[in-house]
Motif scaffolding. Structure first.
Motif, PDB file in Angstrom:
ATOM      1  N   SER A 117      69.653  39.229 101.788  1.00  0.00           N
ATOM      2  CA  SER A 117      70.357  38.605 100.670  1.00  0.00           C
ATOM      3  C   SER A 117      69.770  37.236 100.344  1.00  0.00           C
ATOM      4  O   SER A 117      69.512  36.910  99.178  1.00  0.00           O
ATOM      5  CB  SER A 117      71.841  38.475 100.996  1.00  0.00           C
ATOM      6  N   ARG A 118      69.546  36.438 101.361  1.00  0.00           N
ATOM      7  CA  ARG A 118      69.012  35.088 101.134  1.00  0.00           C
ATOM      8  C   ARG A 118      67.579  35.131 100.604  1.00  0.00           C
ATOM      9  O   ARG A 118      67.211  34.361  99.717  1.00  0.00           O
ATOM     10  CB  ARG A 118      69.115  34.277 102.431  1.00  0.00           C
TER      11      ARG A 118
ATOM     12  N   LEU B 216      72.285  39.724 105.767  1.00  0.00           N
ATOM     13  CA  LEU B 216      72.336  38.316 105.367  1.00  0.00           C
ATOM     14  C   LEU B 216      70.938  37.792 105.073  1.00  0.00           C
ATOM     15  O   LEU B 216      70.720  37.064 104.090  1.00  0.00           O
ATOM     16  CB  LEU B 216      72.982  37.479 106.464  1.00  0.00           C
TER      17      LEU B 216
ATOM     18  N   MET C  31      79.391  36.581 102.456  1.00  0.00           N
ATOM     19  CA  MET C  31      78.320  36.050 101.611  1.00  0.00           C
ATOM     20  C   MET C  31      78.499  36.466 100.154  1.00  0.00           C
ATOM     21  O   MET C  31      78.313  35.669  99.241  1.00  0.00           O
ATOM     22  CB  MET C  31      76.968  36.559 102.129  1.00  0.00           C
TER      23      MET C  31
ATOM     24  N   GLY D 272      70.952  38.716  93.940  1.00  0.00           N
ATOM     25  CA  GLY D 272      70.725  38.898  95.368  1.00  0.00           C
ATOM     26  C   GLY D 272      71.553  40.037  95.920  1.00  0.00           C
ATOM     27  O   GLY D 272      71.080  40.830  96.750  1.00  0.00           O
TER      28      GLY D 272
ATOM     29  N   TYR E 147      78.123  39.857 105.822  1.00  0.00           N
ATOM     30  CA  TYR E 147      77.564  40.002 104.481  1.00  0.00           C
ATOM     31  C   TYR E 147      78.659  39.995 103.427  1.00  0.00           C
ATOM     32  O   TYR E 147      78.470  39.495 102.320  1.00  0.00           O
ATOM     33  CB  TYR E 147      76.749  41.299 104.380  1.00  0.00           C
TER      34      TYR E 147
ATOM     35  N   ALA F 116      72.007  30.073  98.692  1.00  0.00           N
ATOM     36  CA  ALA F 116      71.450  30.865  99.793  1.00  0.00           C
ATOM     37  C   ALA F 116      72.156  30.565 101.105  1.00  0.00           C
ATOM     38  O   ALA F 116      72.271  31.437 101.977  1.00  0.00           O
ATOM     39  CB  ALA F 116      69.953  30.587  99.928  1.00  0.00           C
ATOM     40  N   LEU F 117      72.678  29.354 101.258  1.00  0.00           N
ATOM     41  CA  LEU F 117      73.388  29.004 102.482  1.00  0.00           C
ATOM     42  C   LEU F 117      74.826  29.518 102.478  1.00  0.00           C
ATOM     43  O   LEU F 117      75.254  30.193 103.403  1.00  0.00           O
ATOM     44  CB  LEU F 117      73.400  27.476 102.660  1.00  0.00           C
TER      45      LEU F 117
ATOM     46  N   GLY G 133      76.649  31.275  99.939  1.00  0.00           N
ATOM     47  CA  GLY G 133      77.052  32.477  99.233  1.00  0.00           C
ATOM     48  C   GLY G 133      78.214  32.251  98.272  1.00  0.00           C
ATOM     49  O   GLY G 133      78.358  31.190  97.666  1.00  0.00           O
TER      50      GLY G 133
ATOM     51  N   ILE H  43      67.700  36.068  96.901  1.00  0.00           N
ATOM     52  CA  ILE H  43      68.076  34.921  96.064  1.00  0.00           C
ATOM     53  C   ILE H  43      66.870  34.029  95.813  1.00  0.00           C
ATOM     54  O   ILE H  43      66.605  33.607  94.675  1.00  0.00           O
ATOM     55  CB  ILE H  43      69.213  34.135  96.735  1.00  0.00           C
TER      56      ILE H  43
ATOM     57  N   GLY I 173      73.128  34.674  92.696  1.00  0.00           N
ATOM     58  CA  GLY I 173      73.889  35.286  93.770  1.00  0.00           C
ATOM     59  C   GLY I 173      74.133  36.760  93.519  1.00  0.00           C
ATOM     60  O   GLY I 173      74.020  37.597  94.429  1.00  0.00           O
TER      61      GLY I 173
ATOM     62  N   ALA J  52      78.340  27.875 104.972  1.00  0.00           N
ATOM     63  CA  ALA J  52      77.486  28.682 105.838  1.00  0.00           C
ATOM     64  C   ALA J  52      77.970  28.636 107.282  1.00  0.00           C
ATOM     65  O   ALA J  52      77.937  29.652 107.998  1.00  0.00           O
ATOM     66  CB  ALA J  52      76.040  28.193 105.748  1.00  0.00           C
TER      67      ALA J  52
END
Length: 476
Positions: free
Chosen positions: A357-358, A354, A34, A332, A31, A167-168, A170, A361, A329, A24
């Motif tokens: 996306s998190r 970002l 990620m 997400g 993105y 999540a951190l 990717g 997830i 992932g 991260a």
């Protein structure tokens, strides 16, 4: 399971989460970082990650149980995913990489438009959601047994540990941890198999104790149609598995992606004989009445002292987390790219993407935990969506990527995707089947994958001729 050396397990978890934190901070700034690791990854990292994606807790537990029930003939499905990986590495992956997409539904929109993308999205997400729920369940079973806690508590622990590093960090975190996890899985399972055979007095003694020659045959306990169904399931699942494809999109070039998938396919083919043999060894140790879904855990408890037991426990966690990180992932990415960016906020900036996306997830993993809690069928959860992809999306992707003329047959492709998906869903509901191996999976009278592949192929062939001759209005 035997006594676990918890400091060793804690060290492993710290390393995994640490990779997520490092990724991260050092690797994820956009993105694309990620989701596809900035498209800068080499072949061996991809190859090990591909193999780790196919080797998970569901396969460790239920394919070992499958081996107990059907012997070496259970290898047909598991070897097929490796063969399918090799095949797409040679024929499909270079073509997919050059499209510069992030998800497989984007491929269909690239050629046909948003309607095709939405239908493909539904099929792809159902597959990944089922796989996520099944893998979370496998992790929870093992964690519950090792810690003597409830399944609910084990699900909560699984959620927080896995989701945190994905999540951190990717895709960078996924690829790096997958590679570590692959070597742990191989070490733990190979040691367990060797110790099992040694304690039985060798392979010859194992054969005598089992006293059922059909279990040592690659065709002994399956009819030809069943073997074809399982092989087709594995092969076509590989062709349409978007979590797998996303690793290819992370490669630094089309050639690197191709080589990575060839490496991963060979590694998968070689490893998958292990759970089949462990299943047969389980009969030699515990008799034919042992519950299929307990064979792997019972062998671990029988063979392993604290050190090996800890390695095996970590191997199970590793196997689960590698697949789980892949599927959550990818889902997400689906929510973020195929839904949010495409239809809700096309102009979203890098920081917003970002964040979405998190959050995606976190949410999809919660839903998967709830699904397994109420529908605890490990392999069926893992494969129900897989049959949908294998019988509908995969034949369509193969046709579109290999035959450029199909890219001008918009209605034919949409019809093939939609009709075959509906057929697979209905056939899974109505086709005669029998629950096997500890209530883990079904053996079908006629596998829905075969029905789906046949229907999609017929629609593609017939539809192409009709659309070309004016039988369908064209979208060209």
């Amino acid at each position: 399971m035997n006594e676990i050396l918890w400091p060793l397990v804690a060290l492993y978890l710290v390393v995994v989460v640490g990779i997520g934190v490092w990724s991260a901070k050092r690797r994820v700034s956009t993105y694309e970082d990620m989701t596809v690791a900035g498209r800068s990854v080499g072949p061996w990292l991809i190859g090990c990650s591909v193999a780790a994606t196919w080797i998970n807790g569901v396969t460790l537990i239920t394919i070992t149980g499958f081996g107990k029930s059907f012997g070496l003939s259970s290898y047909w499905h598991t070897s097929a995913v490796g063969i399918g990986t090799l095949w797409i590495g040679i024929f499909l992956i270079p073509r997919m990489w050059k499209l510069r997409v992030i998800t497989t539904p984007q491929i269909l929109e690239r050629f046909f438009g948003p309607t095709h993308r939405l239908v493909a999205l539904g099929v792809a997400m159902l597959r990944d959601f089922g796989a996520t729920a099944g893998t979370i369940g496998a992790t929870a079973i093992v964690t519950s047994s090792a810690l003597d806690i409830s399944i609910f508590t084990a699900l909560v622990l699984t959620y927080f540990i896995t989701v945190l590093y994905v999540a951190l960090g990717g895709m960078w975190a996924v690829l790096l941890t997958d590679t570590i996890q692959f070597f742990i899985i191989v070490l733990g399972t190979v040691l367990l198999l060797v110790l099992s055979i040694v304690n039985l007095g060798g392979l010859g003694a194992m054969v005598e104790k089992v006293d059922e020659p059909a279990l040592f045959s690659f065709t002994g306990n399956f009819e030809a149609l069943e073997i074809l169904g399982w092989f087709s399931m594995g092969f076509f699942l590989a062709c349409g598995y978007q979590s797998l494809a996303q690793r290819a999109f992370s490669a630094s070039s089309a050639e690197v992606a191709r080589r990575g998938f060839i490496y991963g396919g060979f590694l998968t083919i070689l490893w998958y004989i292990i759970p089949a043999l462990l299943g047969v060894a389980g009969i030699a140790f515990f008799g034919k009445d042992v519950e299929a879904d307990q064979v792997f855990l019972n062998l671990s408890g029988q063979m392993a002292g604290p050190y090996l037991g800890s390695i095996i426990f970590i191997a199970i966690l590793s196997a689960n987390m590698s697949t789980l990180s892949s599927t959550i992932g990818t889902m997400g990415s689906n929510v973020t790219v195929d839904i949010y960016q495409r239809f809700i906020d096309p102009g979203a900036g890098a920081s917003r993407m970002l964040l979405v996306s998190r959050l995606s997830i976190l949410l999809t993993a919660v839903l998967a935990c709830v699904t397994y809690y109420y529908i605890p069928l490990l392999l069926e959860l893992f494969f129900a969506g897989g049959r949908l992809v294998a019988g509908s999306l995969s034949p369509v992707l193969i046709a579109v990527l290999l035959f450029p003329s199909m890219r001008r047959k918009s209605r034919t492709v949409l019809a093939a995707l939609a009709v075959s998906a509906a057929v697979v869903i209905v056939s899974q509901a109505v086709t005669p089947r029998e629950l096997k191996a500890g209530a883990s999976f079904f053996v079908w009278a006629l596998d829905p994958v075969l029905i789906g592949v046949l229907v999609s192929t017929v629609v593609l062939v017939v539809g192409k001729r009709l659309e070309r001759s004016g039988g369908f209005p064209t979208a060209e």
